[in-house]
Design an enzyme around this catalytic site. Structure first.
Site, mmCIF file in Angstrom:
data_model
loop_
_atom_site.group_PDB
_atom_site.id
_atom_site.type_symbol
_atom_site.label_atom_id
_atom_site.label_comp_id
_atom_site.label_asym_id
_atom_site.label_seq_id
_atom_site.Cartn_x
_atom_site.Cartn_y
_atom_site.Cartn_z
ATOM 1 N N GLY A 94 0.833 -1.209 0.000
ATOM 2 C CA GLY A 94 0.000 0.000 0.000
ATOM 3 C C GLY A 94 0.866 1.256 0.000
ATOM 4 O O GLY A 94 2.090 1.185 -0.176
ATOM 5 N N VAL A 96 1.641 3.764 2.511
ATOM 6 C CA VAL A 96 2.644 3.896 3.578
ATOM 7 C C VAL A 96 3.531 2.643 3.633
ATOM 8 O O VAL A 96 4.757 2.729 3.740
ATOM 9 C CB VAL A 96 1.943 4.132 4.948
ATOM 10 C CG1 VAL A 96 2.961 4.131 6.069
ATOM 11 C CG2 VAL A 96 1.169 5.441 4.945
ATOM 12 N N ASN A 116 -3.113 -8.431 0.179
ATOM 13 C CA ASN A 116 -4.095 -9.052 -0.725
ATOM 14 C C ASN A 116 -4.441 -8.099 -1.877
ATOM 15 O O ASN A 116 -5.359 -8.355 -2.640
ATOM 16 C CB ASN A 116 -5.374 -9.449 0.032
ATOM 17 C CG ASN A 116 -6.138 -8.239 0.551
ATOM 18 O OD1 ASN A 116 -5.648 -7.121 0.507
ATOM 19 N ND2 ASN A 116 -7.341 -8.470 1.043
ATOM 20 N N PHE A 118 -5.920 -5.348 -1.982
ATOM 21 C CA PHE A 118 -7.263 -4.769 -1.934
ATOM 22 C C PHE A 118 -7.199 -3.281 -2.321
ATOM 23 O O PHE A 118 -7.925 -2.829 -3.199
ATOM 24 C CB PHE A 118 -7.815 -4.952 -0.518
ATOM 25 C CG PHE A 118 -9.222 -4.468 -0.335
ATOM 26 C CD1 PHE A 118 -10.243 -4.933 -1.150
ATOM 27 C CD2 PHE A 118 -9.526 -3.546 0.661
ATOM 28 C CE1 PHE A 118 -11.540 -4.477 -0.980
ATOM 29 C CE2 PHE A 118 -10.822 -3.092 0.834
ATOM 30 C CZ PHE A 118 -11.826 -3.556 0.011
ATOM 31 N N GLY A 120 -3.781 -1.909 -2.241
ATOM 32 C CA GLY A 120 -2.359 -1.803 -2.613
ATOM 33 C C GLY A 120 -2.128 -2.288 -4.039
ATOM 34 O O GLY A 120 -3.037 -2.800 -4.682
ATOM 35 N N TYR A 146 -0.976 -15.972 11.935
ATOM 36 C CA TYR A 146 -0.326 -16.172 13.239
ATOM 37 C C TYR A 146 0.862 -15.243 13.438
ATOM 38 O O TYR A 146 1.919 -15.656 13.883
ATOM 39 C CB TYR A 146 0.090 -17.636 13.407
ATOM 40 C CG TYR A 146 -1.063 -18.576 13.221
ATOM 41 C CD1 TYR A 146 -2.153 -18.544 14.101
ATOM 42 C CD2 TYR A 146 -1.094 -19.471 12.160
ATOM 43 C CE1 TYR A 146 -3.243 -19.376 13.917
ATOM 44 C CE2 TYR A 146 -2.176 -20.314 11.976
ATOM 45 C CZ TYR A 146 -3.246 -20.253 12.847
ATOM 46 O OH TYR A 146 -4.318 -21.066 12.659
ATOM 47 N N TYR A 192 -13.745 3.208 11.358
ATOM 48 C CA TYR A 192 -12.297 3.374 11.261
ATOM 49 C C TYR A 192 -11.712 3.766 12.617
ATOM 50 O O TYR A 192 -10.780 3.122 13.112
ATOM 51 C CB TYR A 192 -11.975 4.443 10.213
ATOM 52 C CG TYR A 192 -10.501 4.600 9.927
ATOM 53 C CD1 TYR A 192 -9.758 3.547 9.415
ATOM 54 C CD2 TYR A 192 -9.854 5.803 10.177
ATOM 55 C CE1 TYR A 192 -8.399 3.688 9.153
ATOM 56 C CE2 TYR A 192 -8.501 5.952 9.928
ATOM 57 C CZ TYR A 192 -7.781 4.897 9.415
ATOM 58 O OH TYR A 192 -6.441 5.037 9.161
ATOM 59 N N THR A 222 -0.970 11.832 6.209
ATOM 60 C CA THR A 222 0.270 11.619 5.468
ATOM 61 C C THR A 222 -0.027 11.666 3.974
ATOM 62 O O THR A 222 -1.080 11.196 3.541
ATOM 63 C CB THR A 222 0.859 10.248 5.851
ATOM 64 O OG1 THR A 222 1.084 10.256 7.264
ATOM 65 C CG2 THR A 222 2.150 9.972 5.149
#
Ligand SMILES: NC(=O)c1ccc[n+]([C@@H]2O[C@H](COP(=O)([O-])OP(=O)(O)OC[C@H]3O[C@@H](n4cnc5c(N)ncnc54)[C@H](O)[C@@H]3O)[C@@H](O)[C@H]2O)c1
Length: 370
Positions: A94, A96, A116, A118, A120, A146, A192, A222
């Site tokens: 993505g 950042v 994934n 989505f 990015g 994990y 969010y 940013t």
């Protein structure tokens, strides 16, 4: 005697005719051989041309492939085994995340990006693909990975990219790390804001329960290259609108403030924070209009619900304890971002992308301005 001479003449004549015939046949044969040779040569030339036409693009493709094999990566420091870290970045393709990937790779660490795609893009990290220190995994983190278990097992530290949105519409100004925030838990921004608050809670609970080291970075607004064109953030909206000569859409009076930070400043040390230079949204719209040289008007739309009125990080602690402070001036960062978006517009097939304000969304909420 006469008969003898006539007979001899006849023979001579026959001989001469035979010789002439042979000479004629020989010359016809010669022509025929030359002709068939030139036909053959022409045919061969045509064939060679055809083969060349087929082979040329293949040769170019092979050259490109060879180039990509000997691809020059950005310069990477050498780190000894003991100094080299193995870092997993979720969402590393993505905006950042990809800049963080660049920074850590160039510092000589081993980076695994899990994404994934989505929001990015592979394009954000493609310059590392194939590098021995880099791994890209296409995975949805909703499925088990994990990471926390892994962090505990290998004694790793966990960094959560949180947000200034955890402060909601703040009653304390500027916002410091000890402030608990002022969030409407059922407002349009709640998913969010509260999502990040829960994420912080879980990280700290995990730290207390399992002794895993945790860091939380509350990142303020940013901006920079690799932002999405359609993420609805104030910087990308203004820049794209200005570049296309469209009106810059400001929600409310534009007197609400934000503190904008160029993306590379996030990565100077961890945890990143925000730029304490505070600007009203209107000032910011005017600055972008000026930098782009756009003739577009500023258009005022109805105020969005729960829009924070003031945002500015208190970075005194970060400066004191980490020596952290932003270094890229706002205008310099904005010029780089404008350059990036103008290239992106060229890249778009139809060369047109105008973020349109959506009235329905304004009623329920507003564009992202985190
Ligand atoms: N950009 C800002 O101004 C800002 C401010 C505060 C906080 N943050 C935080 O920083 C982080 C990165 O933000 P960004 O602006 O780069 O956003 P982004 O959308 O560019 O990056 C998010 C990345 O996560 C990936 N992703 C999303 N869902 C996923 C899933 N289920 N599994 C795997 N990957 C998934 C996306 O494909 C994308 O690459 C976010 O957590 C955001 O909340 C950003």
């Amino acid at each position: 005697m006469r008969r003898l001479l006539t007979a001899i003449n006849r023979r001579m004549m026959k001989l001469l005719i035979a010789l002439a015939l042979i000479a004629y046949v020989a010359s016809v044969w010669g022509n025929f051989v030359n002709m068939s040779r030139s036909i053959q040569e022409n045919g061969e030339q045509k064939m060679e041309k055809k083969i060349e036409e087929v082979i040329a693009p293949l040769r170019d493709k092979i050259r490109d492939l060879e180039k990509s094999f000997t691809q020059k990566y950005p310069p990477v420091k050498f780190l000894s085994e003991k100094d080299r870290k193995r870092i997993l970045i979720t969402g590393g393709a993505g905006f950042v995340g990809s800049h963080l990937t660049d920074k850590l790779m160039m510092d000589g660490h081993e980076v695994t990006v899990v994404d994934n795609f989505f929001t990015g893009r592979k394009r954000n990290v493609e310059h590392w693909i194939g590098h021995e220190n880099f791994e890209l995994i296409n995975h949805d983190v909703v499925e088990p990975l994990y990471i926390e278990g892994l962090a505990k097992r290998v004694g790793a530290r966990l960094l959560l990219a949180s947000t200034s949105e955890v402060y909601g519409d703040p009653e304390v100004h500027p916002q410091n790390e000890d402030y608990w925030g002022h969030v409407n838990p059922i407002g349009p921004r709640a998913c969010y804001d509260e999502g990040k608050r829960v994420a912080e809670t879980m990280c700290y609970a995990y730290m207390k329960q399992e002794g895993v080291e945790v860091r939380v970075a509350r990142i303020f607004n940013t901006f920079g290259p690799r932002m999405h064109m359609n993420d609805g953030r104030v910087v990308s909206n203004f820049v794209l609108q200005a570049l296309q000569g469209e009106p810059l859409t400001v929600y409310g009076s534009g007197s609400q403030t934000r503190a904008f930070q160029y993306v590379s400043c996030n990565l100077l040390s961890s945890p990143p924070q925000g730029n304490p230079e505070e600007h009203t949204i209107l000032e910011f719209a005017r600055l972008i209009k000026h930098l782009v040289g756009s003739g577009g008007e500023i258009q005022f739309l109805s105020e969005a619900q729960d829009d924070p009125q003031r945002r500015k990080p208190d970075i005194r602690k970060a400066k004191l304890l980490l020596g952290w402070e932003p270094v890229v001036p706002l205008e310099e960062g904005l010029n780089k971002t404008i350059h990036y978006f103008s290239k992106e517009l060229e890249y778009q097939a139809n060369n047109q992308y105008i973020p349109k304000p959506k009235p329905a969304r304004i009623k329920k909420g507003r564009t992202r301005q985190n």
